[in-house]
Design an enzyme around this catalytic site. Structure first.
Site, PDB file in Angstrom:
ATOM      1  NE  ARG A   1     -31.200   9.134  21.134  1.00  0.00           N
ATOM      2  CZ  ARG A   1     -32.268   8.826  20.381  1.00  0.00           C
ATOM      3  NH1 ARG A   1     -33.464   8.712  20.927  1.00  0.00           N
ATOM      4  NH2 ARG A   1     -32.128   8.627  19.081  1.00  0.00           N
TER       5      ARG A   1
ATOM      6  CD  GLU B   1     -25.881  37.925  12.050  1.00  0.00           C
ATOM      7  OE1 GLU B   1     -26.538  36.862  11.982  1.00  0.00           O
ATOM      8  OE2 GLU B   1     -26.162  38.942  11.384  1.00  0.00           O
TER       9      GLU B   1
ATOM     10  CG  ASP C   1     -31.473  39.157  10.225  1.00  0.00           C
ATOM     11  OD1 ASP C   1     -30.422  39.820  10.252  1.00  0.00           O
ATOM     12  OD2 ASP C   1     -31.529  38.006   9.747  1.00  0.00           O
TER      13      ASP C   1
ATOM     14  CG  ASP D   1     -39.719  36.742   8.416  1.00  0.00           C
ATOM     15  OD1 ASP D   1     -39.849  35.637   8.977  1.00  0.00           O
ATOM     16  OD2 ASP D   1     -38.798  36.988   7.606  1.00  0.00           O
ATOM     17  N   GLY D   2     -42.861  35.141   9.443  1.00  0.00           N
ATOM     18  CA  GLY D   2     -43.586  34.070   8.777  1.00  0.00           C
ATOM     19  C   GLY D   2     -42.731  33.241   7.840  1.00  0.00           C
TER      20      GLY D   2
ATOM     21  CG  ASN E   1     -33.888  31.304  11.587  1.00  0.00           C
ATOM     22  OD1 ASN E   1     -34.582  32.124  12.172  1.00  0.00           O
ATOM     23  ND2 ASN E   1     -34.397  30.423  10.744  1.00  0.00           N
TER      24      ASN E   1
ATOM     25  CG  LEU F   1     -34.952  32.167   4.743  1.00  0.00           C
ATOM     26  CD1 LEU F   1     -35.502  31.757   6.102  1.00  0.00           C
ATOM     27  CD2 LEU F   1     -35.930  33.107   4.049  1.00  0.00           C
TER      28      LEU F   1
ATOM     29  CG  HIS G   1     -30.773  34.787  13.631  1.00  0.00           C
ATOM     30  ND1 HIS G   1     -30.031  33.623  13.706  1.00  0.00           N
ATOM     31  CD2 HIS G   1     -30.063  35.631  12.842  1.00  0.00           C
ATOM     32  CE1 HIS G   1     -28.925  33.761  13.013  1.00  0.00           C
ATOM     33  NE2 HIS G   1     -28.922  34.973  12.478  1.00  0.00           N
TER      34      HIS G   1
END
Length: 392
Positions: free
Chosen positions: A231, A135, A278, A252-253, A223, A311, A220
């Site tokens: 537009r 990643e 993740d 996960d909310g 995110n 996060l 993801h």
């Protein structure tokens, strides 16, 4: 540790979700770690060792394409065999029988060590390790999230050789297409590398060009990427509009509102939305903080954040994500299971090995009770009891 393997055996007792539908009064026959047949119970002859699993639901083992850590171990912190074993053991207790250990943007030395560790793990047949997800570091600094700015790098043909060097298993690389030279995505995919778009400031047009060049998915969704606007569709618009690509979601909310996920699933081609964890090192262990690049990550009620609230991954397992999407997105159990097994296997082109309970696939299985707790798993025909039976 697995029980002693048996050459040919049948698994009897539970209902069986095959990836297509749910069967009753059937049994799964395993030979040398491969599913040999799924047949009615009364067709099993003599000479086969029968394993009575009792009740519950036997399903394809979960396949997680984005796992940074778990059980206190962090792949970036120690990209070695011990870390891989800890991560795999932790997630297997919650139904994940195959995964891509994921390396967040780091130094070139860390990248090289990570690829070498995964190559050795696969060569040693370490249960659950089936490739690697890189990643970064070939991402956009403006959408870097917790990726250290000093580790973000440009990509060129020399680097491409390293990315394609694993030679075994799956290599998935997340890139920002606006930061990649023209033709390089095709070069990587021609060498068997899977490309996902993520941590990107790309326009809809730039993302669409990357898809045409061979990129297969989105890391993801929502995110660390350009959002969908009226537009300016951005990366999110490209992901939802394209019929052939897949996207991963962190259910996960915290990362995405459930209403947003429901809209995305309604818009996307069936079978192209997959669950990812993740997961970070605090997953399924008693950690209130952990270190990342000299910064303290705080863990509160399963939410991982930096001091400024950014996060920083999750503490999910795919079992948790399955329960979340059933309860919050109104998905059926069967569809939720597909999103954690069948669809990710198809996303990386390994549906003939994983994601289905059918003849010829690997015997990677999970046994669930009525509350979707993991009772036990099977990996390549080897049996593993959950360390956490009857609980989450």
């Amino acid at each position: 540790m697995p029980y002693p393997p048996k050459r040919v055996l049948s698994l009897d007792g539970p209902k069986i979700f095959t990836g297509f539908d749910t069967l009753e009064d059937h049994t799964v026959v395993i030979s040398d770690g491969i599913i040999d047949a799924v047949v009615p119970r009364d067709q099993i002859g003599s000479g086969i060792d029968k394993v009575d699993l009792g009740g519950g639901l036997l399903a394809p083992g979960f396949l997680d394409l984005q796992v940074n850590g778990g059980g206190g171990a962090f792949f970036n912190g120690s990209p070695d065999l011990h870390t891989l074993e800890t991560i795999s053991n932790t997630h297997r207790c919650y139904g994940t029988t195959a995964l891509l250990p994921t390396l967040i943007s780091g130094t070139s030395e860390t990248l090289t060590a990570a690829i070498a560790a995964v190559r050795t793990a696969i060569g040693n047949k370490m249960p659950g390790i089936v490739g690697v997800h890189l990643e970064g570091p070939y991402i956009n600094a403006h959408r870097r999230g917790i990726h250290a700015k000093e580790h973000i790098a440009s990509i060129n043909s020399d680097v491409a050789e390293l990315l394609a060097s694993l030679e075994v298993g799956t290599t998935l690389v997340t890139v920002a297409p606006e930061c990649v030279p023209k033709g390089l995505i095709r070069q990587l995919t021609d060498h068997g590398v899977c490309i996902a778009i993520g941590h990107s400031n790309a326009t809809y047009e730039e993302a669409s060009i990357a898809l045409a060049e061979g990129a297969q998915g989105f890391t993801h969704l929502f995110n660390a990427m350009t959002p969908l606007k009226s537009r300016e569709p951005g990366c999110v618009g490209a992901a939802l509009d394209d019929e052939t690509s897949w996207f991963g979601i962190i259910a996960d909310g915290y990362h995405v509102h459930p209403a947003t996920l429901r809209v995305a699933l309604s818009a996307k081609t069936s079978g192209k939305a997959i669950l990812i964890s993740d997961a970070m090192p605090a997953t399924k262990c008693n950690m209130s903080t952990f270190d990342w690049n000299g910064e303290t990550i705080h863990v509160d009620d399963g939410r991982c954040t930096t001091i400024d609230g950014t996060l920083a991954g999750s503490t999910l397992t795919l079992r948790d994500a399955i329960v979340y999407v059933i309860e919050n997105l109104n998905l059926s159990l069967e569809e939720a299971l597909r999103m954690a097994s069948t669809y990710p296997a198809e996303a990386i082109g390994r549906q003939d090995e994983f994601g289905y309970v059918r003849k010829g696939n690997h015997a990677n299985l999970v046994l669930l009770d009525e509350r979707l707790n993991v009772i036990e798993t099977w990996v390549e025909g080897d049996r593993f009891q959950s360390r956490n039976p009857g609980g989450v």
